[in-house]
Design an enzyme around this catalytic site. Structure first.
Site, PDB file in Angstrom:
ATOM      1  N   GLU A   1      -8.541  -2.441  -5.057  1.00 44.91           N
ATOM      2  CA  GLU A   1      -8.360  -2.696  -6.676  1.00 44.91           C
ATOM      3  C   GLU A   1      -8.157  -4.254  -6.883  1.00 44.91           C
ATOM      4  OE1 GLU A   1      -4.989  -0.552  -7.954  1.00 44.91           O
ATOM      5  OE2 GLU A   1      -5.483  -1.418 -10.136  1.00 44.91           O
TER       6      GLU A   1
ATOM      7  N   ARG B   1      -1.695   2.334   8.139  1.00 47.38           N
ATOM      8  CA  ARG B   1      -1.942   0.799   7.640  1.00 47.38           C
ATOM      9  C   ARG B   1      -1.243   0.104   8.710  1.00 47.38           C
ATOM     10  NH1 ARG B   1      -0.986   1.016   2.283  1.00 47.38           N
ATOM     11  NH2 ARG B   1      -0.500  -1.071   2.045  1.00 47.38           N
TER      12      ARG B   1
ATOM     13  N   LYS C   1       0.552  -6.207  -2.138  1.00 48.28           N
ATOM     14  CA  LYS C   1       0.242  -7.071  -3.161  1.00 48.28           C
ATOM     15  C   LYS C   1       1.399  -7.359  -4.115  1.00 48.28           C
ATOM     16  CE  LYS C   1      -3.711  -4.690  -3.867  1.00 48.28           C
ATOM     17  NZ  LYS C   1      -5.178  -4.208  -4.189  1.00 48.28           N
TER      18      LYS C   1
HETATM   19  P1  ATP Z   1      -1.167  -3.038  -1.283  1.00 45.76           P
HETATM   20  O1  ATP Z   1      -0.355  -1.560  -0.904  1.00 45.76           O
HETATM   21  O2  ATP Z   1      -1.099  -3.955  -0.523  1.00 45.76           O
HETATM   22  O3  ATP Z   1      -1.124  -3.280  -2.878  1.00 45.76           O
HETATM   23  P2  ATP Z   1      -3.295  -1.241  -1.708  1.00 45.76           P
HETATM   24  O4  ATP Z   1      -3.469  -0.099  -0.653  1.00 45.76           O
HETATM   25  O5  ATP Z   1      -2.993  -0.935  -3.075  1.00 45.76           O
HETATM   26  O6  ATP Z   1      -2.596  -2.429  -0.928  1.00 45.76           O
HETATM   27  P3  ATP Z   1      -6.076  -1.550  -2.293  1.00 45.76           P
HETATM   28  O7  ATP Z   1      -6.794  -2.427  -2.924  1.00 45.76           O
HETATM   29  O8  ATP Z   1      -6.081   0.084  -2.997  1.00 45.76           O
HETATM   30  O9  ATP Z   1      -4.843  -2.044  -1.913  1.00 45.76           O
HETATM   31  O10 ATP Z   1      -6.747  -1.497  -0.773  1.00 45.76           O
HETATM   32  C1  ATP Z   1      -8.218  -1.546  -0.479  1.00 45.76           C
HETATM   33  C2  ATP Z   1      -8.230  -0.705   0.818  1.00 45.76           C
HETATM   34  O11 ATP Z   1      -7.586  -1.438   1.789  1.00 45.76           O
HETATM   35  C3  ATP Z   1      -7.805   0.734   0.868  1.00 45.76           C
HETATM   36  O12 ATP Z   1      -8.691   1.452   1.444  1.00 45.76           O
HETATM   37  C4  ATP Z   1      -6.450   0.659   1.589  1.00 45.76           C
HETATM   38  O13 ATP Z   1      -6.338   1.922   2.135  1.00 45.76           O
HETATM   39  C5  ATP Z   1      -6.932  -0.544   2.578  1.00 45.76           C
HETATM   40  N1  ATP Z   1      -5.525  -1.196   3.049  1.00 45.76           N
HETATM   41  C6  ATP Z   1      -4.694  -1.696   2.083  1.00 45.76           C
HETATM   42  N2  ATP Z   1      -3.485  -1.992   2.588  1.00 45.76           N
HETATM   43  C7  ATP Z   1      -3.639  -1.727   4.160  1.00 45.76           C
HETATM   44  C8  ATP Z   1      -3.161  -2.215   5.194  1.00 45.76           C
HETATM   45  N3  ATP Z   1      -1.990  -2.829   5.129  1.00 45.76           N
HETATM   46  N4  ATP Z   1      -3.578  -1.734   6.255  1.00 45.76           N
HETATM   47  C9  ATP Z   1      -4.881  -1.178   6.539  1.00 45.76           C
HETATM   48  N5  ATP Z   1      -5.782  -0.906   5.497  1.00 45.76           N
HETATM   49  C10 ATP Z   1      -5.093  -1.353   4.317  1.00 45.76           C
HETATM   50 MG    MG Z   2      -4.019   0.705  -4.037  1.00 51.46          MG
END
Ligand code: ATP
Ligand code: MG
Length: 594
Positions: A39, A299, A309
């Site tokens: 995102e 994760r 983020k």
């Molecule tokens: P954050 O929680 O840091 O804001 P998010 O999951 O909201 O991260 P997205 O932009 O939705 O961030 O993530 C894009 C992809 O990266 C998703 O498929 C998510 O599962 C993966 N992802 C995000 N954070 C991690 C992590 N710490 N380890 C592994 N994969 C991750």
């Molecule tokens: Mg997300």
């Protein structure tokens, strides 16, 4: 020389790759298709690097395709700046992948989308052809808004979705209680009419939603008539003002996977509870098979940092770091600026593996991976971070010798260079002690030490200022003891580095350390109260003159100190180096002391 096969670890294996392998073997999918769907509401961090390496890795190992998709369905939080940084970071991370010894081999397939003149889709062209740059043309979930709307109409016509008049708060409350709301049994015609009017902008934000009609008494709360669309009169960074209703994550994400022909939709464990909804949506619409399937993995969490983020944004907005790409941040752009290479991040992502169990990875594992690579590849240079002057009293004033120094002892092909030596030198403050502890083998009054690539010197006199601060050391050199020379094989216990004072060039050295003082800053309390006050020290380093030609692509080991990379703030005549990582893990020692 070792042959490549001796060097190459097998391609990784884990429970997701096992599923993909079984699906390939059974013929369930003709081509494997994964995706990385960030995102655009912030910069990518090293957790995303894990997801990128997993999705691109699977696609590559099974001769498939991986899409980068902007999961851009929430106009309130998303910005073009983030879209651009996500693309730049993803591209940086996967370029050159085929050069790694990770068991990846080019498949030899031609990127057929390019042949067909379609939008290039991250078809792993860089991996298939390591010399070419990837053309980054991401997919956007927002490009499917028309299709999403058609699917929403289909659900309404099938009696599987309805327009609900409750406020967001009421909706949450009813879902929590498992209670059916008053709009649930509206007629299909009424729902169609209201949905069309929602889309036409007749209602204000929050007035109505479109909800899936599933089961308000389901034990899994995600199946209790989740919201599919909400009203949001906001400009979208990609679609402008075309829409005032926006799809919710589950609806948009599931259908984006379907539209793009994703076979294996890999996400993190939090989404395990969403999977029944993912499957319900696919089963409730008239869709061609095979359908995508969702798999979840744990994760990445790393010690001594935060990894969401939202929290990283707080660090930026509160001025606790200098920006998203501050070298102390766990963002891909921060790690890159710090000097970590894409290949070391990829090795790290491969080495930590993929599991289903939440865990905390020690940041020392990342640091070890980086050190190991930089030890193999970094150019050695002489530089002094905290200088103290040394005068070699028996060395002629007008004499300058060009001494031969090795560029990389781990790599003979890196060759040698000349380093000037003269009567006046800088050595590291910490390499001299007036009253040293036992087993101190560096310089002391009356003691001897070898200057690397040069002579053994003896400290005859310590010169101090009025405040008794040591300002200069007067030494004599054993002129028979030159390194590599044939006149003496005398040995002393300590060897220290140095820089010729009249030849030294100044550079700003930014000495970065871990951003937090505790392993789990967001375990309890406010993570911002655990900021390491010493995470950055800026010094003016005295550097050997060859560093004038330093380039951003190379990494440098300042001998006996640390690995450094040129910072983008550098200008001609004003070098700035970032300390990527110290040569030894100083934190391990600290932890033992405690
Ligand atoms: P954050 O929680 O840091 O804001 P998010 O999951 O909201 O991260 P997205 O932009 O939705 O961030 O993530 C894009 C992809 O990266 C998703 O498929 C998510 O599962 C993966 N992802 C995000 N954070 C991690 C992590 N710490 N380890 C592994 N994969 C991750
Ligand atoms: Mg997300």
């Amino acid at each position: 020389m070792t042959t490549p096969s001796e060097n190459e670890p097998a391609a990784p294996s884990d429970f997701i790759r096992d599923v993909v392998a079984a699906d390939v073997k059974s013929g369930k999918h003709v081509e494997i298709h994964t995706r990385f769907p960030p995102e655009p509401n912030g910069y990518l961090h090293i957790g995303h690097a894990k997801a990128i390496c997993l999705n691109f890795g699977i696609a590559h190992e099974f001769g498939g395709v991986c899409n980068v998709r902007m999961d851009d369905t929430n106009p309130a939080k998303e910005e073009v700046e983030y879209v651009d940084s996500i693309l730049a970071d993803t591209k940086w991370l996967i370029n050159g992948w085929a050069d790694d010894n990770l068991g990846l081999k080019p498949t030899g397939k031609t990127p057929d989308t390019e042949l067909a003149g379609e939008k290039p889709d991250f078809h792993l062209s860089a991996i298939r052809n390591p010399k070419s740059e990837i053309s980054v043309e991401p997919f956007h979930a927002s490009d499917y808004f028309d299709q999403f709307y058609e699917y929403a109409l289909q659900l309404v016509r099938k009696g599987k979705a309805y327009v609900c008049d409750m406020t967001p708060e009421e909706t949450d409350e009813y879902r929590r209680l498992g209670k059916e709301g008053p709009s649930r049994n509206r007629s299909i015609d009424e729902n169609l009419d209201l949905l069309a009017r929602m889309k036409a902008g007749e209602f204000p934000d929050g007035a109505r939603t479109l909800r899936a009609k599933i089961d308000m008494s389901a034990p899994n709360i995600w199946l209790r008539d989740p919201v599919l669309y909400r009203i949001r009169h906001a400009e979208h960074h990609h679609t402008g003002n075309k829409w005032c209703i926006y799809p919710m994550y589950d609806f948009a994400h599931t259908l984006s996977d379907y539209i793009e022909g994703i076979t294996h939709s890999v996400c993190t464990l939090e989404f395990e509870v969403h999977r029944p909804l993912y499957d319900w949506l696919l089963a409730s619409l008239d869709l061609a098979h095979p359908l995508p399937h969702q798999y979840e993995f744990a994760r990445l969490n790393i010690t001594y940092t935060v990894m969401s983020k939202r929290k990283l944004m707080q660090l930026v907005n509160d001025g606790l770091v200098k920006g998203w790409d501050d070298p102390r941040m766990p963002t891909i752009s921060g790690l890159r600026r710090r000097g970590m290479t894409a290949s070391s991040l990829r090795s790290f992502a491969y080495n930590i593996g993929i599991t289903k169990y939440p865990s905390m990875t020690d940041v020392a594992v990342l640091e070890h991976t980086v050190r190991e690579e930089l030890n193999r590849t970094a150019q050695r240079r002489l530089a002094v971070l905290h200088p103290i002057k040394v005068v070699i009293t028996n060395y002629p004033e007008d004499r300058v010798e060009e001494l031969e120094a090795v560029n990389n002892p781990e790599d003979p092909s890196a060759g040698t260079r000349k380093v000037p030596f003269s009567r006046e030198l800088f050595i590291e403050n910490a390499d001299f002690m007036e009253t040293p502890p036992p087993k101190y083998f560096r310089l002391r009054p009356g003691g001897e030490v070898r200057l690397k690539y040069a002579y053994i010197i003896k400290c005859d006199e310590v010169v101090k200022d009025d405040a008794s601060k040591v300002i200069e050391l007067h030494c004599t050199a054993d002129l028979e003891s030159k390194s590599g020379g044939s006149t003496s094989n005398r040995k002393v216990k300590g060897t220290i580095h140095w820089v010729s004072a009249p030849h030294a060039i100044d550079a700003e050295a930014r000495l970065y350390d871990r951003l937090f003082t505790v392993p789990e800053p967001d375990a309890d309390g406010d993570f911002k109260s655990f900021i390491n006050p010493n995470s950055l020290e800026v010094v003016t380093a005295k550097c050997e003159p060859s560093l004038e030609g330093a380039v951003p692509e190379l990494r440098y080991q300042f001998e006996r100190l640390a690995y450094f990379a040129l910072d983008p703030d550098s200008r001609p005549g004003r070098l700035v180096f970032n300390r990527t990582i110290t040569l030894k893990d100083t934190w391990a020692k600290e932890a033992k002391k405690r």
